[in-house]
Design an enzyme around this catalytic site. Structure first.
Site, short mmCIF file in Angstrom:
data_model
loop_
_atom_site.label_atom_id
_atom_site.label_comp_id
_atom_site.label_asym_id
_atom_site.label_seq_id
_atom_site.Cartn_x
_atom_site.Cartn_y
_atom_site.Cartn_z
N GLY A 69 0.51 -1.24 -0.04
CA GLY A 69 -0.03 0.38 0.00
C GLY A 69 0.83 1.05 0.07
O GLY A 69 0.72 2.62 -0.95
N GLN A 174 -7.17 -1.01 3.59
CA GLN A 174 -8.46 -1.48 4.44
C GLN A 174 -9.72 -2.36 4.47
O GLN A 174 -10.32 -2.54 4.59
CB GLN A 174 -8.59 -0.09 5.62
CG GLN A 174 -7.57 0.44 6.75
CD GLN A 174 -7.03 -0.96 7.26
OE1 GLN A 174 -7.99 -1.91 7.86
NE2 GLN A 174 -6.19 -0.67 8.07
N SER A 191 -3.05 -4.10 -0.35
CA SER A 191 -2.71 -4.36 0.04
C SER A 191 -2.50 -5.92 1.11
O SER A 191 -3.53 -6.17 0.94
CB SER A 191 -2.04 -3.76 1.14
OG SER A 191 -0.58 -4.59 1.60
N ALA A 192 -1.93 -7.10 0.06
CA ALA A 192 -2.54 -8.48 0.42
C ALA A 192 -2.29 -8.66 1.50
O ALA A 192 -3.39 -9.02 2.39
CB ALA A 192 -1.21 -9.32 -0.30
N HIS A 193 -1.30 -7.62 2.88
CA HIS A 193 -0.77 -8.47 3.21
C HIS A 193 -2.50 -8.20 4.78
O HIS A 193 -2.93 -8.50 6.19
CB HIS A 193 0.24 -8.03 4.83
CG HIS A 193 0.20 -6.89 5.33
ND1 HIS A 193 -0.17 -6.27 6.37
CD2 HIS A 193 0.65 -5.48 4.35
CE1 HIS A 193 0.57 -5.09 6.62
NE2 HIS A 193 0.61 -4.46 5.13
N CYS A 317 4.66 6.75 18.81
CA CYS A 317 5.74 7.67 19.81
C CYS A 317 7.01 7.53 19.39
O CYS A 317 7.37 7.43 18.84
CB CYS A 317 5.65 5.70 20.86
SG CYS A 317 6.15 6.94 22.54
N1 PLP Z 1 -2.86 2.35 4.18
C1 PLP Z 1 -3.30 2.27 4.69
C2 PLP Z 1 -4.71 3.10 5.00
C3 PLP Z 1 -2.80 1.49 5.58
O1 PLP Z 1 -3.53 1.30 6.65
C4 PLP Z 1 -1.93 0.80 5.63
C5 PLP Z 1 -1.13 -0.38 5.70
O2 PLP Z 1 -1.66 0.17 7.61
C6 PLP Z 1 -1.59 1.34 4.04
C7 PLP Z 1 -1.72 2.55 3.32
C8 PLP Z 1 0.12 0.87 3.59
O3 PLP Z 1 0.74 -0.45 3.60
P1 PLP Z 1 1.17 -1.88 3.40
O4 PLP Z 1 1.37 -1.86 5.13
O5 PLP Z 1 1.52 -2.72 2.57
O6 PLP Z 1 2.40 -0.62 2.71
#
Ligand code: PLP
Length: 371
Positions: A69, A174, A191-193, A317
């Site tokens: 992402g 998300q 994003s796949a994860h 933090c």
């Molecule tokens: N955009 C959003 C809304 C996300 O929640 C996240 C990851 O938490 C990302 C982008 C970034 O994705 P990635 O972890 O695949 O780089």
């Protein structure tokens, strides 16, 4: 362990791992190679790209594989800004993948307008419309927020941008495989994860004809715009994870909503001084972002961790100082509400027993913190 941080990442499905493994073992070829080992890898990548394009309702030439992402968001914003040097409109609740890059672009002279949500966490499309200028080149509003889970009115914003011929990008990291993909977008990322796939692989969709500069100089991968040897196993994993998640989407959402609602009802009723952040109904099924009056989110996180329960706070933090969540702050929540927020995000493998155990632990923790 009770894992309640599915918005951060998810555990890859067994079937996803099994689909990937051959591409790390016997089918390890480079998808650019001309012999059959390479061609097998190239076919797997083509199949994945065709599948993603069929799901998004676009052509396979409009789908790029990335490392996730963050990279997709960066490529879309920088790539379009560098090609056009136009004005940028962003919601103030975007992920740092866009906001942090926007800070850099601002230093390079970019003209950026931020649009703020209301108390409910939703962006008003009229505010986006009012922010647009004659030279706007990029409007970015995420599909659903990662901290509050609040679903944004991207259909209406897409219509506004389409009427004016402006590129509208939505970060769908998300919402992918939880909500159907919005069809009227000019660009999106996922994003796949986040849907039980592997880390380090994602998608950028960019509508054909959009001026976008190259991300990584190198070989001919991703139509010469993103050089670097293709992550074949990751792409195969993304393909499999998306297929599984989409085919079980309704069933998973139903299950996750019922766990989340049972949790929310109990916490709000049984723990005094608790508040749900963001609209109750227009939010992702998994998300419960709750503030605990008189407590610090970080303290709750640590004490839950000691009991084997994983949750998250929106705050970062840095150098020992806790900076409140930019999302909750942008919604106009006061300092106490921001610093006491904890994000619980449920997944398909959580159980009602885990919900009950978490509520009981929270009750003890909040009582002890308030003493
Ligand atoms: N955009 C959003 C809304 C996300 O929640 C996240 C990851 O938490 C990302 C982008 C970034 O994705 P990635 O972890 O695949 O780089």
């Amino acid at each position: 362990m009770i894992y309640l941080d599915h918005a951060a990442t998810t555990k890859p499905d067994q079937d996803v791992l099994e689909a990937m493994l051959p591409y790390l073992k016997e089918n390890y070829g480079n998808s650019q190679s001309q012999y059959s080992l390479g061609r097998q890898a190239a076919i797997a990548v083509t199949n994945a790209r065709d599948y993603v394009s069929s799901v998004l309702g676009c052509t396979s030439e409009e789908v790029y594989f990335t490392s996730g992402g963050t990279e997709s968001d960066n490529w879309a914003l920088r790539g379009i800004y560098e090609s056009t040097k136009g004005h940028i409109v962003l919601s103030a609740i975007e992920h740092p993948a866009l906001l942090s890059l926007a800070d850099d672009l601002k230093k390079e002279g970019a003209d950026i307008t931020y649009v703020y949500p209301g108390f409910s966490g939703r962006i008003n499309p009229k505010d986006v419309e009012a922010a647009i200028k004659d030279n706007t080149c990029f409007v970015g509003v995420m599909s659903a927020n990662n901290e509050t889970g609040v679903i944004q009115p991207t259909d209406e914003i897409a219509r506004i941008c389409k009427e004016r011929g402006i590129f509208f990008f939505s970060d769908c990291v998300q919402s992918a495989a939880v909500l159907p993909f919005e069809k009227g977008l000019s660009g999106l990322s996922f994003s796949a994860h986040k849907f039980y796939g592997p880390k380090g692989v994602g998608v950028l969709y960019i509508k054909k004809g959009t001026p976008i500069s190259r991300l990584i100089a190198g070989g001919r991968q991703e139509r010469g715009l993103r050089g670097g040897t293709t992550n074949v196993a990751g792409i195969v994993g993304l393909h499999k994870a998306l297929e599984i998640a989409l085919s079980h989407m309704d069933e998973n959402n139903k299950k996750v909503v019922s766990l989340r609602d049972a949790f929310l009802d109990r916490v709000l009723c049984e723990i005094e001084g608790t508040f749900l952040n963001g609209d109750r109904n227009l939010r992702l099924p998994a998300n419960a972002n709750i503030s605990f009056d008189g407590c610090l989110g970080e303290q709750i996180l640590v004490l839950l961790d000691m009991k084997g329960i994983a949750v998250s706070t929106g705050s970062a933090c840095a150098a020992g100082a806790v900076t409140p969540s930019h999302v909750l702050t942008a919604m106009g929540l006061d300092e106490g509400r921001c610093s006491s927020a904890v994000r619980f995000t449920f997944g398909k493998d959580n159980t009602p027993e885990e919900v009950d155990e978490t509520v009981e632990c929270l009750k003890q923790i909040v009582t002890s913190l308030k003493k």
